[in-house]
Design an enzyme around this catalytic site. Structure first.
Site, mmCIF file in Angstrom:
data_model
loop_
_atom_site.group_PDB
_atom_site.id
_atom_site.type_symbol
_atom_site.label_atom_id
_atom_site.label_comp_id
_atom_site.label_asym_id
_atom_site.label_seq_id
_atom_site.Cartn_x
_atom_site.Cartn_y
_atom_site.Cartn_z
ATOM 1 C CB CYS A 79 -0.988 -0.017 1.166
ATOM 2 S SG CYS A 79 -2.294 1.221 1.007
ATOM 3 C CG HIS A 189 -3.993 -3.387 2.615
ATOM 4 N ND1 HIS A 189 -3.057 -2.920 3.505
ATOM 5 C CD2 HIS A 189 -4.609 -2.290 2.097
ATOM 6 C CE1 HIS A 189 -3.106 -1.601 3.546
ATOM 7 N NE2 HIS A 189 -4.029 -1.196 2.695
ATOM 8 C CD GLU A 191 -2.044 -6.063 5.143
ATOM 9 O OE1 GLU A 191 -2.383 -4.878 5.324
ATOM 10 O OE2 GLU A 191 -1.443 -6.447 4.115
#
Length: 209
Positions: A79, A189, A191
């Site tokens: 990001c 992202h 994650e």
């Protein structure tokens, strides 16, 4: 050990959780010695380019990232971390960035429309597809049907086509995965992207550039 760069940017804890879920030792740190000794580096973040660059310089982390790059250490940008590996961002009236990948970060225009003619909201927030353009070990398990989570008002554009590993369309087409040598960076992202995102992180942990 994986060093997760701490430069006062948001979203570091979720990255740490994902790495630990995969069974890897990691540390959220700005300790330059620890970063130099780490096996690999993750450079995540949520926030603004201007304040991010100020913090990186304040803690000497800009130099640490350049040194990790020169040493051939695997680096993953996420990001904001992806945006400021470029040369320049339009954010904050223009911000010179790290220049690890030639390119720039531009603001999404207000008048973007979907293929159906509907006005698109900025920031680009939510799930979207990623079109892989080049084979890469970290992207090995990505499929066209997989979606990844995005939150951003500015988008990266690599200057050299060879550094664009994947693209995403949102009113326009931008470089959603960039990389060269021992560096790879995702605008989305991983994650926060469920199983496909964890697969990407797992590939990064195993990657030997």
């Amino acid at each position: 050990m994986i060093a997760i760069i701490d430069y006062d940017a948001g979203n570091l804890t979720s990255v740490e959780r994902a790495v630990r879920f995969l069974g890897e030792d990691c540390a959220v740190t700005r300790d330059l010695d620890l970063i130099s000794k780490a096996e690999r580096v993750i450079f995540p973040g949520v926030g603004a380019a201007g304040s991010a660059m100020e913090s990186l310089k304040k803690y000497g982390l800009d130099k640490a990232l350049h040194e990790a790059m020169k040493a051939g250490k695997p680096i993953l940008g996420i990001c904001l971390g992806t945006q400021i590996i470029t040369s320049f961002s339009e954010e904050n009236q223009g911000t010179p960035c790290l220049g690890l990948v030639k390119g720039e970060v531009l603001c999404f225009p207000d008048d973007m429309k979907s293929p159906e003619g509907e006005k698109l909201k900025v920031p680009h927030m939510g799930w979207n597809n990623v079109t892989v353009l080049k084979d890469h070990p970290v992207l090995a398990d990505l499929r066209p049907e997989h979606q990844f989570y995005f939150v951003h008002s500015y988008y990266p554009m690599a200057k050299e086509a060879g550094n664009v590993l994947a693209e995403t369309a949102y009113g326009l087409t931008f470089s959603s995965v960039m990389g060269r040598d021992n560096l790879i960076a995702t605008q989305f992202h991983p994650e926060k992207s469920g199983k496909p995102g964890l697969a990407l992180l797992k590939n990064f942990i195993a990657w030997k550039p």
